[in-house]
Write an enzyme that holds these catalytic residues in place. Structure first.
Site, PDB file in Angstrom:
ATOM      1  N   SER A  78       0.800  -1.242   0.000  1.00 28.11           N
ATOM      2  CA  SER A  78       0.000   0.000   0.000  1.00 28.11           C
ATOM      3  C   SER A  78       0.823   1.278   0.000  1.00 28.11           C
ATOM      4  CB  SER A  78      -0.912   0.027   1.218  1.00 28.11           C
ATOM      5  OG  SER A  78      -1.907  -0.954   1.108  1.00 28.11           O
ATOM      6  N   VAL A 118       1.142  -3.753   3.984  1.00 27.88           N
ATOM      7  CA  VAL A 118       1.066  -5.037   4.697  1.00 27.88           C
ATOM      8  C   VAL A 118       2.303  -5.909   4.487  1.00 27.88           C
ATOM      9  CG1 VAL A 118      -1.451  -5.170   4.815  1.00 27.88           C
ATOM     10  CG2 VAL A 118      -0.254  -6.136   2.838  1.00 27.88           C
ATOM     11  N   TYR A 134      -3.987  -2.023 -10.487  1.00 30.24           N
ATOM     12  CA  TYR A 134      -3.931  -1.866  -9.028  1.00 30.24           C
ATOM     13  C   TYR A 134      -3.034  -2.935  -8.389  1.00 30.24           C
ATOM     14  CZ  TYR A 134      -5.462  -1.975  -4.158  1.00 30.24           C
ATOM     15  OH  TYR A 134      -5.499  -1.996  -2.787  1.00 30.24           O
ATOM     16  N   LYS A 182       0.460   3.481  -2.887  1.00 31.90           N
ATOM     17  CA  LYS A 182      -0.721   4.337  -3.053  1.00 31.90           C
ATOM     18  C   LYS A 182      -0.354   5.825  -3.011  1.00 31.90           C
ATOM     19  CE  LYS A 182      -4.214   1.115  -1.098  1.00 31.90           C
ATOM     20  NZ  LYS A 182      -3.572  -0.185  -1.150  1.00 31.90           N
ATOM     21  N   TYR A 216      -4.700   3.424   7.942  1.00 31.02           N
ATOM     22  CA  TYR A 216      -6.019   2.809   8.090  1.00 31.02           C
ATOM     23  C   TYR A 216      -6.721   3.384   9.322  1.00 31.02           C
ATOM     24  CZ  TYR A 216      -3.261  -0.244   5.090  1.00 31.02           C
ATOM     25  OH  TYR A 216      -2.427  -0.730   4.138  1.00 31.02           O
TER      26      TYR A 216
END
Lengths: 304, 304, 304, 304
Positions: free
Chosen positions: B63, B258, B188, B66, B240
């Site tokens: 992530s 992760v 993605y 991102k 998160y």
């Protein structure tokens, strides 16, 4: 560009804008305010001050007081405080019961109403004379004794406070309120009913711009570590469900109130208070956010 | 205390701690990693670098990518981007469908999976050769061509990606996806499958510590205003539903993955990447957060 | 008053009403129907039949088919079925993902889309040739081989079925789907695409008015206990989030479809099918409910 | 098989079962009851009565009283009642605030606590002497003056009623409460505190089994149309979030209370009251549901 020039530009810019915000009218006392008031006061860590507009006029600080009560609670209670309230952004409007239900009575953070009510309950259990002690602490931070509760506002909050009564009863049912419900609400409504000028507000919050020392006296009031943490909570939770937008546009830790005030700090440079009563849809001062966005853009001084 | 001393202390401290975290095992490829890896790389704005442990070993950045895709999208699309994704913290776990439903298919921010899928869809509409262009952009930021997609990881994500398939279909139903669903997911999953070392990661993110200029070359890559904004989003949404906790404990804008990586920046001082595969309950590197908390406490250099 | 008189009065009453409902248009095939069609067919347990209007014209039965697939699954799987789907009313619109998330992938009941998809998955695991077997079962119940899938409707559902794709992927992620996702959806869309007349529908459902025996042949198809249970589920869950309102106004177990059909049963007296394509805001046939409310008021024959 | 035989079989069956339910203990008064009590009283429309066990012992009817207050309100207020409360199953536990928030203060149905509080508020506005009038109405229905409020229970409910205080304040904030909050709660708690025997309860509810006429005197008390509607609401909403399960297993309109009582009606045949204090996880009498399931299975007399 020096800060006085910047404030002057902001003042002009804000005068030019058509302000579609609306003043808080959920209690009659707040609805009486002149919606066109605008004031700003900035204090640098070098103890230089700059101001524009109605910066010396008092207004109801409302939820801004939640930062002060958190500060006292964090000092007096320490880490145990975080068993009763979390530090996560809420993601829903400021008086939501849904999240509270999901989280078993533990509010998401100390700046939503539920969380601030928990802090009031915590302080009731540890302070001798909560209402007086709270006012005394603020006066010391501000270095100014001319700060008072507006009893009419406190009374008015109580008369229209069905939602807060719902919140505190619900948390009591879930085991997260220790004291008598009426006492908790009375103390909470007093906190909301404090009136201050932009200057008083900026001076009170100067400890958060200066690693815990008052800018005027250089006296250490709270630890640098506490400042770091409370600033972090202001950054992520200080503007209800507009915290992300405020971080994005302004880039400073801060706290707003439905009286139209906002106070924000740059942790190594300055503290600033702004007041404009008309609120946007999320309940934050419409021009206040605009003014602070101008400030960090023109000065280049945000935390990001 | 200089940074090398600090990193050495952190290394010792982290070795001492019993780490109850668990490595990500939702895809077989990620489950193969050695759980005891630990690396850290810090680069100051003066271009001085410090490192410890497995800082030169590649891992799946997941992530963390991102932030890069958001950066490209913000540059290429500008303000219109924010019609399709918001910038508010999510308040619920990272793959929640509930919030998406409440918000009519507009994800809360670009760092939850739904938001990152929107960004992938945005980039698919504007890039000529998205998968190649994305890798090229990262290599330029890192100043290093030895960066690749791990195709096995990308494939593995696809095979176990029922939740993401649910998300993208749901947003398509609500009118917020323009491109073919398989193309969006393929792009993605490639982004998630990039592998980098701590050093490469820190160098890639150096623009966020240095007002948009690469620390090594001083070349302006994106505007200072973009940096301010993306740092703000990292601060409020980068972890998160642990964003508030990370701000509270560490006090730096950052992003986790992760794979166990975290990158964080101090917007006027340094960029740091840390890697430790075991995750806490919220899905963020357990030791990684601990190491960064040590770093800002020992150096006194957080944004708050 | 005899049933033919009652149907005639209902017909007049329904012609008089200005119908503000809207036909389903989420797939092109359904949007082509004549919105002013109105038909009704009633069959008593004495095998006497009464009809008005377009009772012999076929229409897409859509979700009404969910009762038939539940019936087959309950017969073939027994009590184990209820480990994968519950029997509680949903309280939210029929395609909600929120509840599914809260309930860990176990749909609230077999008549919301998620639940019907689970039933399709269950049947795929136990039937030899699901699509053919399902049609054969319906033809036997109806005592009529002139019943077919409309392949264009099935295809159209697939092309616009992003929400259902989201649902099935989400339940797969949560471990409640056994078969290949495309197979599940293909079977599910075929079930929705069956076309029947009011008469065929009433004859098919006659087992639920007659303790499990077909009214025409007196042949026992399912047990009286199964009938009692499926009628109960129709009563509490047959009309999405309008189940309480339908029970309150009509007072019969029943099931609606977005094609504008409704079938309802009086468990000791009669079965009735009505068709009028314009839907109210909750997605149920506007005039259909009105007609059935007239029916139970005029006949005095509801279950309550 | 005649009803007395059936009740005897049920009694044996219930004695045999190990009952893992738990008595309500949220107020001390309720916790004092003997958990092993078991009584049942059945009255047919032919005025024949059958009973077993502790059918002549009084217990706290609790939420069963909500049906009576709804009946009075429906008679006195008519259709306007439904502007303030809906008739849909709730889908969540009986004291949920979340749904109330979503639905803007309009409770989902009159049998969840929020809805019953609205009914209490409605009655307060139209009855001269609510607490006396309510008791008088019940005594007339029962044909028995030996029915009283237990003032200790009413008081105890008030002392532990934080959740209900939260509910009523929240609905007041949303504009759906007309009267003084303390008056509303006092009336509501009295309703819950009525004590009756199984026989009294069955006789009181006999109007719902007999189209609005008392079974004993044949006197019409409410219209057949009202009976149809209230039975429908009992069917879809009478057992909190277990309404679907009760319909599925038992197949009768009914209402439960946390005192362990359940009353159920067959609208053309009989009324039955059962009492067993141990509750299942959803808050309904564990053995009570079991007994009623036996009853409809053995007699073949359910509405479905």
């Amino acid at each position: 560009m020096d800060f006085q020039n910047i404030l002057n530009i902001i003042h002009k810019d804000c005068n030019r804008i058509e302000n579609h915000g609306k003043i808080a009218n959920y209690i009659p006392e707040l609805a009486k305010v002149d919606p066109d008031k605008f004031g700003m006061f900035l204090l640098t860590n070098e103890n230089e001050s700059y101001e524009i507009g109605d910066s010396q006029e008092k207004f109801s600080i409302q939820s801004i007081s939640k930062v002060i009560s958190l500060t006292i609670a964090a000092e007096l209670v320490g880490q145990d405080l975080w068993k009763r309230v979390e530090v996560e952004p809420s993601g829903t409007p400021f008086n939501s019961l849904t999240e509270l239900e999901r989280d078993k009575g533990i509010p998401r953070n100390p700046f939503i109403n539920a969380g601030a009510i928990i802090i009031a309950d915590v302080l009731l259990s540890v302070l001798d004379d909560p209402i007086n002690d709270f006012l005394t602490f603020i006066r010391k931070l501000a270095g100014d004794d001319d700060i008072y509760y507006n009893e009419k506002v406190a009374e008015s909050e109580k008369d229209y406070g069905y939602r807060n009564t719902a919140l505190v009863n619900y948390m009591k049912a879930l085991g997260n309120i220790e004291n008598d419900i009426d006492d908790v609400l009375n103390f909470y409504y007093h906190q909301c009913a404090i009136e201050m000028t932009c200057e008083q507000l900026a001076r009170t919050f100067s400890i958060f711009a200066n690693a815990g020392k008052k800018i005027s006296s250089k006296k250490q009031v709270i630890s640098a570590k506490s400042v770091k943490r409370i600033n972090a909570i202001m950054q992520t939770c200080g503007f209800y469900d507009e915290a992300g937008e405020f971080a994005y546009r302004v880039g400073l830790p801060g706290k707003s109130g439905v009286g139209g005030g906002i106070v924000a700090v740059h942790p190594t440079a300055y503290v600033v208070a702004v007041w404009s009563p008309k609120l946007n849809e999320k309940g934050n001062s419409n021009l206040g956010i605009h003014a602070l966005e101008d400030l960090t853009n023109l000065s280049g001084l945000s935390v990001f």
